[in-house]
Write a protein that holds these residues in place. Structure first.
Motif, PDB file in Angstrom:
ATOM      1  N   ARG A  29       1.056  -1.132   0.074  1.00  0.00           N
ATOM      2  CA  ARG A  29      -0.216  -0.465  -0.204  1.00  0.00           C
ATOM      3  C   ARG A  29       0.990   1.022   0.255  1.00  0.00           C
ATOM      4  O   ARG A  29       1.982   1.263   0.752  1.00  0.00           O
ATOM      5  CB  ARG A  29      -1.069   0.105   1.226  1.00  0.00           C
ATOM      6  CG  ARG A  29      -1.894  -0.771   1.440  1.00  0.00           C
ATOM      7  CD  ARG A  29      -2.769  -1.301   2.807  1.00  0.00           C
ATOM      8  NE  ARG A  29      -3.900  -2.767   2.940  1.00  0.00           N
ATOM      9  CZ  ARG A  29      -4.696  -3.064   1.911  1.00  0.00           C
ATOM     10  NH1 ARG A  29      -5.024  -1.803   1.234  1.00  0.00           N
ATOM     11  NH2 ARG A  29      -5.076  -4.071   2.869  1.00  0.00           N
ATOM     12  N   LYS A  45     -14.128  -2.645  11.611  1.00  0.00           N
ATOM     13  CA  LYS A  45     -13.171  -1.600  10.572  1.00  0.00           C
ATOM     14  C   LYS A  45     -12.237  -0.295  11.010  1.00  0.00           C
ATOM     15  O   LYS A  45     -11.124   0.136  10.741  1.00  0.00           O
ATOM     16  CB  LYS A  45     -13.072  -1.151   9.026  1.00  0.00           C
ATOM     17  CG  LYS A  45     -13.886  -1.488   8.697  1.00  0.00           C
ATOM     18  CD  LYS A  45     -15.050  -1.090   6.928  1.00  0.00           C
ATOM     19  CE  LYS A  45     -14.715  -2.441   6.358  1.00  0.00           C
ATOM     20  NZ  LYS A  45     -15.168  -2.134   4.680  1.00  0.00           N
ATOM     21  N   GLU A  71      -6.423   1.307   5.604  1.00  0.00           N
ATOM     22  CA  GLU A  71      -7.410   2.258   4.605  1.00  0.00           C
ATOM     23  C   GLU A  71      -7.387   3.840   4.960  1.00  0.00           C
ATOM     24  O   GLU A  71      -8.300   4.133   4.297  1.00  0.00           O
ATOM     25  CB  GLU A  71      -8.524   1.549   4.913  1.00  0.00           C
ATOM     26  CG  GLU A  71      -9.157   0.298   4.367  1.00  0.00           C
ATOM     27  CD  GLU A  71      -9.950  -0.682   4.683  1.00  0.00           C
ATOM     28  OE1 GLU A  71     -11.132   0.213   5.014  1.00  0.00           O
ATOM     29  OE2 GLU A  71     -10.730  -1.428   4.163  1.00  0.00           O
ATOM     30  N   ASN A  80      -4.230   7.734  -2.514  1.00  0.00           N
ATOM     31  CA  ASN A  80      -5.157   7.443  -2.160  1.00  0.00           C
ATOM     32  C   ASN A  80      -6.695   8.389  -2.649  1.00  0.00           C
ATOM     33  O   ASN A  80      -7.710   8.111  -2.461  1.00  0.00           O
ATOM     34  CB  ASN A  80      -5.905   7.528  -0.042  1.00  0.00           C
ATOM     35  CG  ASN A  80      -5.001   5.943   0.110  1.00  0.00           C
ATOM     36  OD1 ASN A  80      -4.731   4.838  -0.090  1.00  0.00           O
ATOM     37  ND2 ASN A  80      -4.908   6.403   1.218  1.00  0.00           N
ATOM     38  N   GLU A  90      -7.647  11.412  -1.709  1.00  0.00           N
ATOM     39  CA  GLU A  90      -8.399  11.809  -0.863  1.00  0.00           C
ATOM     40  C   GLU A  90      -7.774  13.062  -0.211  1.00  0.00           C
ATOM     41  O   GLU A  90      -7.050  13.461  -0.688  1.00  0.00           O
ATOM     42  CB  GLU A  90      -8.307  10.568   0.494  1.00  0.00           C
ATOM     43  CG  GLU A  90      -6.871  10.772   1.046  1.00  0.00           C
ATOM     44  CD  GLU A  90      -6.648   9.143   1.969  1.00  0.00           C
ATOM     45  OE1 GLU A  90      -7.764   8.985   2.439  1.00  0.00           O
ATOM     46  OE2 GLU A  90      -6.672   9.091   2.499  1.00  0.00           O
ATOM     47  N   MET A 112     -12.981   6.699  -6.728  1.00  0.00           N
ATOM     48  CA  MET A 112     -11.928   5.101  -6.448  1.00  0.00           C
ATOM     49  C   MET A 112     -13.754   3.896  -5.495  1.00  0.00           C
ATOM     50  O   MET A 112     -14.932   4.510  -5.822  1.00  0.00           O
ATOM     51  CB  MET A 112     -11.577   5.666  -4.547  1.00  0.00           C
ATOM     52  CG  MET A 112     -10.727   6.429  -4.767  1.00  0.00           C
ATOM     53  SD  MET A 112      -9.806   6.360  -6.121  1.00  0.00           S
ATOM     54  CE  MET A 112      -8.123   4.744  -5.274  1.00  0.00           C
ATOM     55  N   PRO A 147     -15.609   1.245  -3.401  1.00  0.00           N
ATOM     56  CA  PRO A 147     -15.627   1.071  -2.579  1.00  0.00           C
ATOM     57  C   PRO A 147     -15.385  -0.123  -2.363  1.00  0.00           C
ATOM     58  O   PRO A 147     -15.297  -0.728  -0.791  1.00  0.00           O
ATOM     59  CB  PRO A 147     -17.121   1.644  -2.134  1.00  0.00           C
ATOM     60  CG  PRO A 147     -17.744   1.953  -3.440  1.00  0.00           C
ATOM     61  CD  PRO A 147     -16.325   1.945  -4.349  1.00  0.00           C
ATOM     62  N   ASP A 148     -15.810  -1.453  -3.280  1.00  0.00           N
ATOM     63  CA  ASP A 148     -15.476  -2.422  -2.971  1.00  0.00           C
ATOM     64  C   ASP A 148     -13.963  -2.864  -3.153  1.00  0.00           C
ATOM     65  O   ASP A 148     -13.747  -4.261  -3.055  1.00  0.00           O
ATOM     66  CB  ASP A 148     -16.733  -3.173  -3.565  1.00  0.00           C
ATOM     67  CG  ASP A 148     -17.748  -2.890  -3.128  1.00  0.00           C
ATOM     68  OD1 ASP A 148     -18.176  -2.760  -2.724  1.00  0.00           O
ATOM     69  OD2 ASP A 148     -18.813  -2.451  -4.509  1.00  0.00           O
ATOM     70  N   ASN A 149     -13.220  -2.788  -3.414  1.00  0.00           N
ATOM     71  CA  ASN A 149     -11.962  -2.672  -3.889  1.00  0.00           C
ATOM     72  C   ASN A 149     -10.894  -1.102  -3.458  1.00  0.00           C
ATOM     73  O   ASN A 149     -10.344  -0.746  -4.223  1.00  0.00           O
ATOM     74  CB  ASN A 149     -11.500  -2.642  -5.549  1.00  0.00           C
ATOM     75  CG  ASN A 149     -10.618  -3.454  -6.510  1.00  0.00           C
ATOM     76  OD1 ASN A 149      -9.502  -3.500  -4.791  1.00  0.00           O
ATOM     77  ND2 ASN A 149     -10.052  -3.668  -6.881  1.00  0.00           N
ATOM     78  N   PRO A 150     -10.693  -1.475  -2.132  1.00  0.00           N
ATOM     79  CA  PRO A 150     -10.065  -0.772  -1.701  1.00  0.00           C
ATOM     80  C   PRO A 150      -8.355   0.038  -2.134  1.00  0.00           C
ATOM     81  O   PRO A 150      -8.389  -0.967  -2.402  1.00  0.00           O
ATOM     82  CB  PRO A 150     -10.085  -0.417  -0.535  1.00  0.00           C
ATOM     83  CG  PRO A 150     -11.252  -1.388  -0.551  1.00  0.00           C
ATOM     84  CD  PRO A 150     -11.561  -1.814  -1.154  1.00  0.00           C
ATOM     85  N   GLY A 151      -8.737   0.988  -2.358  1.00  0.00           N
ATOM     86  CA  GLY A 151      -6.993   1.652  -3.230  1.00  0.00           C
ATOM     87  C   GLY A 151      -6.893   1.603  -4.993  1.00  0.00           C
ATOM     88  O   GLY A 151      -6.127   1.884  -5.422  1.00  0.00           O
TER      89      GLY A 151
END
Length: 400
Positions: A28, A95, A101, A153, A155, A172, A174-178
């Protein structure tokens, strides 16, 4: 036609991927930037600690405590100030532990890291103010590097802008962060328009804070934590106006983002400390380690005893440190002869009086003033009592 084709050409693009797979392990960008910042901060702090007399490698002992405590503090601050993401309706409590994340509050990081550094400093026998001042320029430098993780990211950006350095932002997944969402053609989807790169503004501001701390510390010879207070003031001023530009969701108080209030309060606290605290820069001489003079800078390399350097590298860590003045420290480095231990109740040259010493002095002054204002007979009695106490006997009472 996609959203990306409708967006104007940006001067600053954003990465569409912030996570790469290295076999079964995700790599990451956010974590890499944080780690790089920590390494740089440790390097700067190590150099500054050694300039003040701390033994080599002490920064690693400090980092073992400060880094985990800082990460924990940063996450705790984020969760406390954004509880609805984890404990509200539809929130996922687990989380709260997913630090990869994103979601690390700098305020909690500094507070938690300070607690960890304080514990380590006590174990090493190093005054905490020395550690804080040594860290002062390294911390904003680490923050500047860490802000690059926000760029990966996509953000922490601001509002829409038409400036030439406007930033493209990917939508981005949401189901596959990054990873960015992609259209039917496999192209990453962009949000319409350009946005203020507030993470970049903060990174550049932090570099300015680094320069400010180094310049004023060199000129004013700051000590007793004042260099760290200067960093805090410089950072919070920038964070105040940059925070007002951000458009990401945040809790508010009276219509103002929580971090704006935090920046203002922390600035006031640092300003009060910087103004009220006085004292020269502290230098340290190790206790329990044989002193060796520093070789002259003009000496030839062939005259340096390599075995001596290898022996000192294997030397045990000092038992603790003595605080001395800059002149005493320079003399010790040149000659290897430590200054004599100060007598009990005598402060080292250039050192500020401690709080308990100030209280004792105030009490003595008050007692002297009381004796001066007392009638002559009472003053004479007090002198008689003092002499009697010194001799171990008391004179007979006049009324008996």
């Amino acid at each position: 036609m996609t959203i990306a084709s409708l967006s104007p050409q940006a001067a600053l693009p954003s990465p569409s991927t912030a996570v790469w797979q290295l076999g079964p392990f995700p790599l990451r960008a956010y974590a890499l930037c944080i780690i790089a910042g920590i390494v740089v901060a440790c390097w700067v702090t190590e150099r500054r600690l050694r300039q003040r007399g701390v033994a080599p490698g002490a920064v690693l002992d400090i980092a073992v405590w400060a880094v985990p405590a800082g990460i924990i503090g940063a996450r705790i601050y984020h969760v406390i100030t954004s509880p609805e993401k984890y404990f509200g309706a539809g929130g996922e409590p687990l989380k709260a532990f997913y630090i990869w994340e994103g979601g690390l509050g700098i305020w909690g990081a500094v507070a938690g890291g300070a607690v960890g550094a304080w514990i380590a400093a006590r174990q090493l026998g190093i005054p905490f103010g020395v550690v804080a001042d040594a860290l002062a320029p390294g911390l904003p430098l680490a923050q500047a590097i860490g802000r690059l993780g926000n760029w990966f990211n996509n953000e922490l950006f601001g509002g829409r802008t038409t400036l030439p350095w406007g930033l493209q932002i990917h939508r981005m997944d949401p189901d596959n962060p990054g990873h960015a969402l992609r259209d039917d053609a496999g192209q990453p989807i962009l949000e319409p328009g350009l946005y203020h790169p507030t993470f970049l503004y903060e990174a550049l501001w932090n570099l300015g804070v680094v320069a400010l701390v180094l310049l004023l510390d060199r000129r004013l010879r700051l000590g007793r934590g004042r260099a760290f207070a200067l960093y805090v003031m410089g950072y919070t001023v920038g964070r105040f106006w940059i925070e007002l530009m951000r458009t990401d969701e945040a809790n508010q108080i009276f219509g103002v983002r929580l971090n704006v209030w935090t920046a203002a309060l922390v600035f006031l606290g640092a300003l009060i400390y910087f103004v009220r605290v006085r004292g020269p820069r502290e230098y340290l001489i190790p206790i329990g380690v044989a002193a060796t003079p520093t070789p002259p800078t003009t000496s030839d390399l062939s005259q340096v005893d390599i075995s001596e350097g290898q022996t000192s590298a294997r030397a045990a860590a000092p038992e603790g440190y003595r605080v001395v003045s800059e002149e005493q420290y320079d003399t010790w480095r040149e000659t290897g002869v430590a200054p004599p231990e100060p007598a009990d109740g005598v402060r080292p040259e250039g050192a500020e009086p401690l709080d308990d010493e100030l209280n004792d002095e105030a009490a003595d002054d008050e007692a002297a003033s009381t004796r001066a204002d007392a009638p002559a007979d009472e003053t004479r009695e007090a002198r008689d009592d003092d002499r009697a106490d010194a001799a171990g006997v008391r004179p007979a009472d006049r009324d008996s």
